[in-house]
Design a protein around this motif. Sequence first.
Motif, PDB file in Angstrom:
ATOM      1  N   PRO A 335       0.818  -1.361  -0.185  1.00 42.94           N
ATOM      2  CA  PRO A 335       0.054   0.004   0.017  1.00 42.94           C
ATOM      3  C   PRO A 335       0.854   1.258  -0.209  1.00 42.94           C
ATOM      4  CG  PRO A 335      -0.054  -1.119   2.218  1.00 42.94           C
ATOM      5  CD  PRO A 335       0.431  -2.180   0.970  1.00 42.94           C
ATOM      6  N   TYR A 336       2.024   1.209   0.679  1.00 49.87           N
ATOM      7  CA  TYR A 336       2.873   2.596   0.893  1.00 49.87           C
ATOM      8  C   TYR A 336       3.357   2.765  -0.640  1.00 49.87           C
ATOM      9  CZ  TYR A 336       6.373  -0.856   0.911  1.00 49.87           C
ATOM     10  OH  TYR A 336       7.365  -1.783   0.540  1.00 49.87           O
ATOM     11  N   LEU A 337       3.643   1.683  -1.543  1.00 52.89           N
ATOM     12  CA  LEU A 337       4.026   2.131  -2.837  1.00 52.89           C
ATOM     13  C   LEU A 337       2.810   2.623  -3.603  1.00 52.89           C
ATOM     14  CD1 LEU A 337       6.159  -1.109  -3.879  1.00 52.89           C
ATOM     15  CD2 LEU A 337       6.946   1.330  -3.501  1.00 52.89           C
ATOM     16  N   GLY A 338       1.909   2.166  -3.409  1.00 50.31           N
ATOM     17  CA  GLY A 338       0.611   2.572  -3.863  1.00 50.31           C
ATOM     18  C   GLY A 338       0.463   4.247  -3.796  1.00 50.31           C
ATOM     19  N   LEU A 339       0.645   4.510  -2.581  1.00 52.51           N
ATOM     20  CA  LEU A 339       0.712   6.045  -2.287  1.00 52.51           C
ATOM     21  C   LEU A 339       1.812   6.856  -2.886  1.00 52.51           C
ATOM     22  CD1 LEU A 339      -0.724   8.184  -0.361  1.00 52.51           C
ATOM     23  CD2 LEU A 339       1.091   7.568   1.555  1.00 52.51           C
ATOM     24  N   VAL A 340       2.948   6.204  -2.968  1.00 55.28           N
ATOM     25  CA  VAL A 340       4.027   6.866  -3.542  1.00 55.28           C
ATOM     26  C   VAL A 340       3.844   7.052  -5.003  1.00 55.28           C
ATOM     27  CG1 VAL A 340       6.573   6.645  -4.321  1.00 55.28           C
ATOM     28  CG2 VAL A 340       5.753   6.186  -1.857  1.00 55.28           C
ATOM     29  N   PHE A 341       3.178   6.137  -6.009  1.00 57.44           N
ATOM     30  CA  PHE A 341       2.936   5.927  -7.136  1.00 57.44           C
ATOM     31  C   PHE A 341       1.977   7.193  -7.478  1.00 57.44           C
ATOM     32  CE2 PHE A 341       4.383   1.486  -7.579  1.00 57.44           C
ATOM     33  CZ  PHE A 341       5.756   1.803  -8.018  1.00 57.44           C
ATOM     34  N   GLY A 342       0.800   7.465  -6.413  1.00 56.63           N
ATOM     35  CA  GLY A 342      -0.208   8.387  -6.449  1.00 56.63           C
ATOM     36  C   GLY A 342       0.717   9.725  -6.520  1.00 56.63           C
ATOM     37  N   ILE A 343       1.544   9.910  -5.700  1.00 48.48           N
ATOM     38  CA  ILE A 343       2.023  11.223  -5.640  1.00 48.48           C
ATOM     39  C   ILE A 343       2.983  11.492  -6.991  1.00 48.48           C
ATOM     40  CG2 ILE A 343       3.545  12.694  -4.525  1.00 48.48           C
ATOM     41  CD1 ILE A 343       2.857  11.201  -1.942  1.00 48.48           C
ATOM     42  N   CYS A 344       3.789  10.287  -7.344  1.00 52.74           N
ATOM     43  CA  CYS A 344       4.457  10.391  -8.503  1.00 52.74           C
ATOM     44  C   CYS A 344       3.541  11.036  -9.677  1.00 52.74           C
ATOM     45  CB  CYS A 344       5.135   9.270  -8.681  1.00 52.74           C
ATOM     46  SG  CYS A 344       6.469   8.819  -7.809  1.00 52.74           S
ATOM     47  N   PHE A 345       2.339  10.078  -9.849  1.00 50.80           N
ATOM     48  CA  PHE A 345       1.300  10.504 -10.892  1.00 50.80           C
ATOM     49  C   PHE A 345       1.201  12.031 -10.895  1.00 50.80           C
ATOM     50  CE2 PHE A 345      -2.927  11.680 -11.984  1.00 50.80           C
ATOM     51  CZ  PHE A 345      -3.304  11.175 -13.250  1.00 50.80           C
ATOM     52  N   ILE A 346       0.799  12.707  -9.860  1.00 52.60           N
ATOM     53  CA  ILE A 346       0.527  14.126  -9.718  1.00 52.60           C
ATOM     54  C   ILE A 346       1.691  14.809 -10.106  1.00 52.60           C
ATOM     55  CG2 ILE A 346       0.283  16.082  -8.139  1.00 52.60           C
ATOM     56  CD1 ILE A 346      -1.349  13.894  -6.200  1.00 52.60           C
ATOM     57  N   ALA A 347       2.817  14.731  -9.808  1.00 56.43           N
ATOM     58  CA  ALA A 347       4.002  15.285 -10.336  1.00 56.43           C
ATOM     59  C   ALA A 347       4.227  15.292 -11.918  1.00 56.43           C
ATOM     60  CB  ALA A 347       5.119  15.008  -9.561  1.00 56.43           C
ATOM     61  N   ALA A 348       4.128  14.058 -12.463  1.00 56.17           N
ATOM     62  CA  ALA A 348       4.433  13.928 -13.794  1.00 56.17           C
ATOM     63  C   ALA A 348       3.461  14.466 -14.582  1.00 56.17           C
ATOM     64  CB  ALA A 348       4.718  12.505 -14.018  1.00 56.17           C
ATOM     65  N   LEU A 349       2.001  14.313 -14.426  1.00 50.06           N
ATOM     66  CA  LEU A 349       1.066  14.859 -15.192  1.00 50.06           C
ATOM     67  C   LEU A 349       1.129  16.224 -15.033  1.00 50.06           C
ATOM     68  CD1 LEU A 349      -1.328  14.209 -17.343  1.00 50.06           C
ATOM     69  CD2 LEU A 349      -2.757  14.136 -15.127  1.00 50.06           C
ATOM     70  N   TYR A 350       1.491  16.831 -13.841  1.00 53.42           N
ATOM     71  CA  TYR A 350       1.303  18.312 -13.841  1.00 53.42           C
ATOM     72  C   TYR A 350       2.561  18.779 -14.800  1.00 53.42           C
ATOM     73  CZ  TYR A 350       2.864  22.779 -11.784  1.00 53.42           C
ATOM     74  OH  TYR A 350       3.098  24.138 -11.586  1.00 53.42           O
ATOM     75  N   MET A 351       3.757  18.188 -14.757  1.00 51.98           N
ATOM     76  CA  MET A 351       4.697  18.865 -15.390  1.00 51.98           C
ATOM     77  C   MET A 351       4.289  18.587 -16.887  1.00 51.98           C
ATOM     78  SD  MET A 351       6.845  20.335 -13.545  1.00 51.98           S
ATOM     79  CE  MET A 351       8.438  20.424 -14.520  1.00 51.98           C
ATOM     80  N   GLY A 352       3.823  17.463 -17.345  1.00 51.51           N
ATOM     81  CA  GLY A 352       3.292  17.173 -18.655  1.00 51.51           C
ATOM     82  C   GLY A 352       2.629  18.111 -19.183  1.00 51.51           C
ATOM     83  N   LEU A 353       1.563  18.598 -18.492  1.00 53.74           N
ATOM     84  CA  LEU A 353       0.456  19.538 -18.910  1.00 53.74           C
ATOM     85  C   LEU A 353       1.011  20.836 -18.977  1.00 53.74           C
ATOM     86  CD1 LEU A 353      -2.628  18.341 -16.980  1.00 53.74           C
ATOM     87  CD2 LEU A 353      -2.280  17.875 -19.506  1.00 53.74           C
ATOM     88  N   MET A 354       1.878  21.459 -18.005  1.00 56.67           N
ATOM     89  CA  MET A 354       2.417  22.901 -17.909  1.00 56.67           C
ATOM     90  C   MET A 354       3.413  22.899 -19.006  1.00 56.67           C
ATOM     91  SD  MET A 354       0.863  24.408 -15.704  1.00 56.67           S
ATOM     92  CE  MET A 354       1.918  25.923 -16.013  1.00 56.67           C
ATOM     93  N   LEU A 355       4.393  22.081 -19.174  1.00 58.23           N
ATOM     94  CA  LEU A 355       5.101  22.203 -20.105  1.00 58.23           C
ATOM     95  C   LEU A 355       4.747  21.902 -21.550  1.00 58.23           C
ATOM     96  CD1 LEU A 355       8.342  20.282 -18.490  1.00 58.23           C
ATOM     97  CD2 LEU A 355       7.989  22.896 -18.530  1.00 58.23           C
ATOM     98  N   SER A 356       3.406  21.564 -21.651  1.00 63.65           N
ATOM     99  CA  SER A 356       2.747  21.562 -22.925  1.00 63.65           C
ATOM    100  C   SER A 356       2.247  22.943 -23.448  1.00 63.65           C
ATOM    101  CB  SER A 356       1.861  20.504 -23.126  1.00 63.65           C
ATOM    102  OG  SER A 356       2.533  19.175 -22.965  1.00 63.65           O
ATOM    103  N   ILE A 357       2.151  23.855 -22.834  1.00 62.01           N
ATOM    104  CA  ILE A 357       1.535  25.150 -22.987  1.00 62.01           C
ATOM    105  C   ILE A 357       2.271  26.033 -23.585  1.00 62.01           C
ATOM    106  CG2 ILE A 357      -0.335  24.815 -21.079  1.00 62.01           C
ATOM    107  CD1 ILE A 357       1.014  27.031 -19.777  1.00 62.01           C
TER     108      ILE A 357
END
Length: 359
Positions: A335-357
């Motif tokens: 479960p702790y890995l699931g939590l880490v992956f959830g936080i990594c998802f937030i960071a990766a998608l945020y950077m992907g979207l912001m750097l696409s504008i």
Amino acid sequence: MMNILIPFAELGNYILFSILAGHVALQFVPEEKKPVIRIPKPILLLSTLGIIIFTLGPIVQVISFFKEGIGLQQATLSAFTEFQVGKAWTFISFMATLLWMTIHVQGSKYVQALLLFLMFLGVGYASHSASLSFWSGLFSHTTHFLIVSLWTGILIHVSWFSKKQSNWLRFLRWFTPFALACLVIILISGFIIMFSFVEPQDYMKSWVLPYGQMLLLKHISIIPVIAFAFVNGFLVKKALYLSSFNPRPWLIGETILLMIVFYLTGVLGTLMPPHEIDFTVSSEGASPWVEWLLNKDIIAPLYIQFIPSLQTILLMIISILFLTMIVVSFRKAKPYLGLVFGICFIAALYMGLMLSISI
């Protein structure tokens, strides 16, 4: 300093309201349909008192804003008597005191539910959306906050305060459709609130402002919460037939992700909603963080396009992989890995979207 303290005060409010909402709601659930829960009474009593303190945050912000112009005494008096946040605080504090007394004497669950509902109405009355359009804002914000608190509150109780693993399947049989209904209502009321501040066509444009940044992060952070809800709602049912499986860590992970959403919402509450984005950029400037991230000065009028590059597409694909890994980590019972992956998802998608504008 205020911009740091107030989001934590808002986070405290969300948690305490959720604890009380979960406590009241679970009193209406038969014992055989929920795990054995033992929450200490002092936590409930302190939650009511904590709300009185934490709801002072927006009032302190108002006083801080006006004290230079009209003096501390007049600013304090005006904040409590003329502003909606001050009037709401008086009302919420009175109801919280009555709720404290009712819980202390183990009074009627119906009285507790009524008092708590009135406190939620007080929060809706003090909201930004109610100040723009009173009845629709009051209804949408109250509904949004109430349903979020119910969902989170029940999760907090069963994940942090349950003592045994009995009745989990019976609990999940009613809680899974309940959580899905909550999610639908939260999304609908959330979009109504958001569109009262930001027009749909200006959503991406708002990302250059601090308010739009927090809004984007909040929306992204909801996605791993939904992934955890999927794991907890559907996959856990199968795993529960294994006697060694403990579902509580997964529910705790979901509540931690919800705390992240709450904190971002708290920060959002300290920022001025952008009704005229070009005007806001001209008068106050764009977010320094966005200018640093995009490596350019942002000036109005804005012409923003979404143009993903190979690198940003890869970032978004990686974010999807992180989301998938939440389900994989469930299969690996981590479960702790699931939590880490959830936080990594937030960071990766945020950077992907912001750097696409492209501006």
